[in-house]
Design a protein around this motif. Structure first.
Motif, mmCIF file in Angstrom:
data_model
loop_
_atom_site.group_PDB
_atom_site.id
_atom_site.type_symbol
_atom_site.label_atom_id
_atom_site.label_comp_id
_atom_site.label_asym_id
_atom_site.label_seq_id
_atom_site.Cartn_x
_atom_site.Cartn_y
_atom_site.Cartn_z
ATOM 1 N N PRO A 1 -3.991 -6.831 7.830
ATOM 2 C CA PRO A 1 -3.327 -6.187 8.975
ATOM 3 C C PRO A 1 -2.506 -7.168 9.808
ATOM 4 O O PRO A 1 -1.457 -6.806 10.345
ATOM 5 C CB PRO A 1 -4.488 -5.615 9.795
ATOM 6 C CG PRO A 1 -5.616 -5.512 8.842
ATOM 7 C CD PRO A 1 -5.447 -6.646 7.888
ATOM 8 N N PHE A 2 -3.000 -8.425 9.932
ATOM 9 C CA PHE A 2 -2.364 -9.379 10.847
ATOM 10 C C PHE A 2 -1.648 -10.507 10.119
ATOM 11 O O PHE A 2 -1.380 -11.556 10.713
ATOM 12 C CB PHE A 2 -3.414 -9.958 11.800
ATOM 13 C CG PHE A 2 -4.105 -8.917 12.631
ATOM 14 C CD1 PHE A 2 -3.465 -8.311 13.700
ATOM 15 C CD2 PHE A 2 -5.397 -8.507 12.328
ATOM 16 C CE1 PHE A 2 -4.090 -7.338 14.459
ATOM 17 C CE2 PHE A 2 -6.041 -7.529 13.081
ATOM 18 C CZ PHE A 2 -5.381 -6.942 14.149
ATOM 19 N N MET A 3 -1.312 -10.300 8.865
ATOM 20 C CA MET A 3 -0.641 -11.358 8.104
ATOM 21 C C MET A 3 0.735 -11.676 8.672
ATOM 22 O O MET A 3 1.262 -12.774 8.458
ATOM 23 C CB MET A 3 -0.519 -10.955 6.632
ATOM 24 C CG MET A 3 0.258 -9.674 6.385
ATOM 25 S SD MET A 3 0.390 -9.239 4.627
ATOM 26 C CE MET A 3 1.572 -10.445 4.067
ATOM 27 N N CYS A 4 1.302 -10.736 9.405
ATOM 28 C CA CYS A 4 2.623 -10.966 9.989
ATOM 29 C C CYS A 4 2.532 -11.676 11.339
ATOM 30 O O CYS A 4 3.553 -11.985 11.953
ATOM 31 C CB CYS A 4 3.364 -9.650 10.157
ATOM 32 S SG CYS A 4 3.493 -8.716 8.613
ATOM 33 N N LEU B 1 -4.105 -3.903 -0.118
ATOM 34 C CA LEU B 1 -3.185 -4.475 -1.106
ATOM 35 C C LEU B 1 -2.024 -3.537 -1.394
ATOM 36 O O LEU B 1 -0.871 -3.964 -1.501
ATOM 37 C CB LEU B 1 -3.944 -4.782 -2.397
ATOM 38 C CG LEU B 1 -4.966 -5.928 -2.327
ATOM 39 C CD1 LEU B 1 -5.716 -6.037 -3.647
ATOM 40 C CD2 LEU B 1 -4.292 -7.241 -1.981
ATOM 41 N N LYS B 2 -2.328 -2.267 -1.506
ATOM 42 C CA LYS B 2 -1.273 -1.290 -1.759
ATOM 43 C C LYS B 2 -0.277 -1.279 -0.605
ATOM 44 O O LYS B 2 0.946 -1.242 -0.820
ATOM 45 C CB LYS B 2 -1.908 0.091 -1.929
ATOM 46 C CG LYS B 2 -0.918 1.207 -2.226
ATOM 47 C CD LYS B 2 -1.653 2.533 -2.384
ATOM 48 C CE LYS B 2 -0.695 3.670 -2.649
ATOM 49 N NZ LYS B 2 -1.385 4.975 -2.774
ATOM 50 N N TRP B 3 -0.779 -1.313 0.611
ATOM 51 C CA TRP B 3 0.060 -1.301 1.812
ATOM 52 C C TRP B 3 0.985 -2.513 1.853
ATOM 53 O O TRP B 3 2.217 -2.390 1.958
ATOM 54 C CB TRP B 3 -0.863 -1.244 3.033
ATOM 55 C CG TRP B 3 -0.174 -1.358 4.368
ATOM 56 C CD1 TRP B 3 1.144 -1.203 4.657
ATOM 57 C CD2 TRP B 3 -0.813 -1.650 5.615
ATOM 58 N NE1 TRP B 3 1.387 -1.389 5.996
ATOM 59 C CE2 TRP B 3 0.195 -1.666 6.617
ATOM 60 C CE3 TRP B 3 -2.130 -1.902 5.990
ATOM 61 C CZ2 TRP B 3 -0.085 -1.927 7.961
ATOM 62 C CZ3 TRP B 3 -2.418 -2.152 7.325
ATOM 63 C CH2 TRP B 3 -1.406 -2.163 8.305
ATOM 64 N N ARG B 4 0.393 -3.694 1.773
ATOM 65 C CA ARG B 4 1.186 -4.907 1.965
ATOM 66 C C ARG B 4 2.033 -5.271 0.753
ATOM 67 O O ARG B 4 3.113 -5.852 0.887
ATOM 68 C CB ARG B 4 0.274 -6.072 2.344
ATOM 69 C CG ARG B 4 -0.300 -5.961 3.762
ATOM 70 C CD ARG B 4 0.797 -5.737 4.781
ATOM 71 N NE ARG B 4 0.303 -5.854 6.158
ATOM 72 C CZ ARG B 4 1.047 -5.642 7.226
ATOM 73 N NH1 ARG B 4 2.322 -5.299 7.072
ATOM 74 N NH2 ARG B 4 0.545 -5.767 8.446
ATOM 75 N N ASP B 5 1.579 -4.923 -0.442
ATOM 76 C CA ASP B 5 2.430 -5.158 -1.603
ATOM 77 C C ASP B 5 3.658 -4.260 -1.559
ATOM 78 O O ASP B 5 4.735 -4.622 -2.023
ATOM 79 C CB ASP B 5 1.651 -4.879 -2.890
ATOM 80 C CG ASP B 5 1.047 -6.146 -3.484
ATOM 81 O OD1 ASP B 5 1.240 -7.214 -2.874
ATOM 82 O OD2 ASP B 5 0.395 -6.052 -4.532
ATOM 83 N N THR B 6 3.498 -3.084 -0.985
ATOM 84 C CA THR B 6 4.608 -2.137 -0.910
ATOM 85 C C THR B 6 5.605 -2.529 0.170
ATOM 86 O O THR B 6 6.822 -2.459 -0.039
ATOM 87 C CB THR B 6 4.080 -0.717 -0.617
ATOM 88 O OG1 THR B 6 3.166 -0.335 -1.631
ATOM 89 C CG2 THR B 6 5.232 0.285 -0.577
ATOM 90 N N GLU B 7 5.097 -2.964 1.336
ATOM 91 C CA GLU B 7 5.983 -3.149 2.473
ATOM 92 C C GLU B 7 6.067 -4.586 2.999
ATOM 93 O O GLU B 7 6.948 -4.889 3.787
ATOM 94 C CB GLU B 7 5.516 -2.227 3.622
ATOM 95 C CG GLU B 7 5.559 -0.757 3.243
ATOM 96 C CD GLU B 7 5.120 0.125 4.367
ATOM 97 O OE1 GLU B 7 4.717 -0.411 5.425
ATOM 98 O OE2 GLU B 7 5.185 1.348 4.233
ATOM 99 N N GLY B 8 5.139 -5.436 2.626
ATOM 100 C CA GLY B 8 5.158 -6.793 3.157
ATOM 101 C C GLY B 8 5.092 -6.792 4.659
ATOM 102 O O GLY B 8 4.338 -6.023 5.262
ATOM 103 N N CYS B 9 5.883 -7.607 5.306
ATOM 104 C CA CYS B 9 5.922 -7.674 6.784
ATOM 105 C C CYS B 9 7.172 -7.017 7.341
ATOM 106 O O CYS B 9 7.556 -7.285 8.481
ATOM 107 C CB CYS B 9 5.870 -9.129 7.250
ATOM 108 S SG CYS B 9 4.233 -9.877 7.124
ATOM 109 N N TYR B 10 7.791 -6.144 6.585
ATOM 110 C CA TYR B 10 9.067 -5.599 7.004
ATOM 111 C C TYR B 10 8.955 -4.203 7.608
ATOM 112 O O TYR B 10 9.954 -3.577 7.928
ATOM 113 C CB TYR B 10 10.046 -5.559 5.827
ATOM 114 C CG TYR B 10 10.288 -6.930 5.249
ATOM 115 C CD1 TYR B 10 11.118 -7.837 5.887
ATOM 116 C CD2 TYR B 10 9.621 -7.324 4.085
ATOM 117 C CE1 TYR B 10 11.311 -9.095 5.370
ATOM 118 C CE2 TYR B 10 9.817 -8.596 3.561
ATOM 119 C CZ TYR B 10 10.664 -9.478 4.203
ATOM 120 O OH TYR B 10 10.848 -10.733 3.698
#
Length: 361
Positions: free
Chosen positions: A220-223, A351-360
């Motif tokens: 959640p907070f990788m960005c 993983l599905k969330w962040r692989d799909t959208e990254g920090c964008y």
């Protein structure tokens, strides 16, 4: 004549001595075998040494100071620790299989956007029955919103995000389950062995709690690297402190049972902070809500397990009736596995969330 008499008396004396020696050796062997058999009998609570007395509502079927070989082989016999051993040993192999499956499937760049994701997500029966109501509407919405020109993460030019928090959790789960099984199998051998095994068990529990935080915090907070680092550093230090406290001999005393549970509960409950933060800051995101639901269900499993463990029910209500099957520690083990599996499903959503959208997004 005298020499013959002396020779006969000497031989007679030696023969009697040898026979007496053989008889003594035979009696020693018999006594040793009898002692070994007696030592490997199941005993009642009142016959236990103090260091093995933990739950006075479990009255019988205890192993007490068995030789190491017999202790290890007792994994295949019935006693009041059999299901404690096997529940977490089977859980260990379940998570080992999930880890191996995830390694191969997540190495496929298009995996999270393929039908294989659903196979891994719902392939385990408990996961299917628990998670389908929570994710079905979201999955339908995702399919409806994806246009013909939209593709999944890596095809948009972004590489898959790091996997280490997810696999750290899986490793922590396996460490916890395996050390728990070893503890329940071997601690009856001796007081020294029990001391070591219990510390190993506490270390495994702390490892699971700490590594469970990593996906919850990182994805959640990788960005926001500062917040991410602060959360991960806090739980890691908290976990190390808990392990150090658990090494104190007095920590194992029966009167500290509630304190032991409270210490681990406090460490686990501190996870509410990043989860609440995520919901407040990202509540408009379906992924944040879905993962929060998983984490709430996980907390329910763990919390119920701790309550049962501390209250020692149902054996408290009917002492002696749940000695082998159905006592509180066995139920606690099953709920731990259910909670860890729910957390695994949440990790896949991250993983599905962040692989799909990254920090964008």
């Amino acid at each position: 004549m005298d020499s013959a008499v002396m020779f006969e008396e000497t031989c007679s004396f030696n023969g009697e001595a040898n026979e007496k020696q053989r008889s003594t050796s035979r009696k020693r062997r018999e006594k040793k075998v009898e002692g070994k058999d007696a030592k490997c009998e199941l005993v009642g609570f009142d016959s236990l040494p103090e260091y093995l007395k933990d739950n006075e509502f479990i009255l019988n079927h205890y192993r007490s100071e068995w030789p190491m070989k017999e202790t290890v082989l007792s994994i295949f016999s019935m006693h009041n620790e059999t299901l404690n051993i096997w529940t977490h040993l089977i859980g260990f192999f379940i998570f080992l299989a999930l880890t191996i499956s995830a390694i191969f499937m997540l190495s496929n760049e298009n995996f999270l956007g393929s039908p294989n994701f659903a196979t891994l997500h719902f392939g385990y029966n408990i996961g299917y029955t628990i998670t389908l109501p929570l994710t079905n509407l979201y999955n339908i919405a995702q399919v409806a919103n994806v246009s013909s020109t939209t593709t999944m993460g890596p095809q948009l030019g972004r590489s898959p995000i790091t996997r280490w928090p997810f696999f750290a959790f899986l490793l922590g789960a396996m460490v916890c389950l395996l050390t728990s099984s070893l503890c329940h199998l071997l601690m009856c051998h001796s007081e020294k062995c029990a001391y070591k095994m219990l510390r190993l068990d506490y270390t495994g529990i702390a490892t699971l709690i700490v590594t469970s935080f990593y996906p919850v915090v990182y994805y959640p907070f990788m960005c926001d690297p500062l917040i991410c680092t602060l959360y991960i550093s806090f739980i890691t230090v908290f976990g190390l402190a808990t392990v150090l406290v658990s090494l104190v001999p007095a920590f194992q005393a029966v009167e500290f049972r509630p304190f032991r549970a409270l210490l681990f509960v406090c460490m686990a409950v501190s996870g509410l902070v990043p989860i609440t933060h995520k919901v407040i800051a990202m509540g408009h995101r379906p992924e944040a809500i879905i993962t929060a639901r998983y984490e709430s269900l996980m907390g329910l499993f763990y919390g119920l397990g701790v309550v049962i463990y501390v209250a020692r029910v149902p054996e408290r209500w009917m002492p002696g009736k749940f000695d082998v099957v159905g006592h509180s520690h066995q139920l606690f083990h099953v709920l731990v596995i259910a909670g860890a599996h729910t957390h695994y499903l949440a990790g896949l959503e991250y993983l599905k969330w962040r692989d799909t959208e990254g920090c964008y997004a």
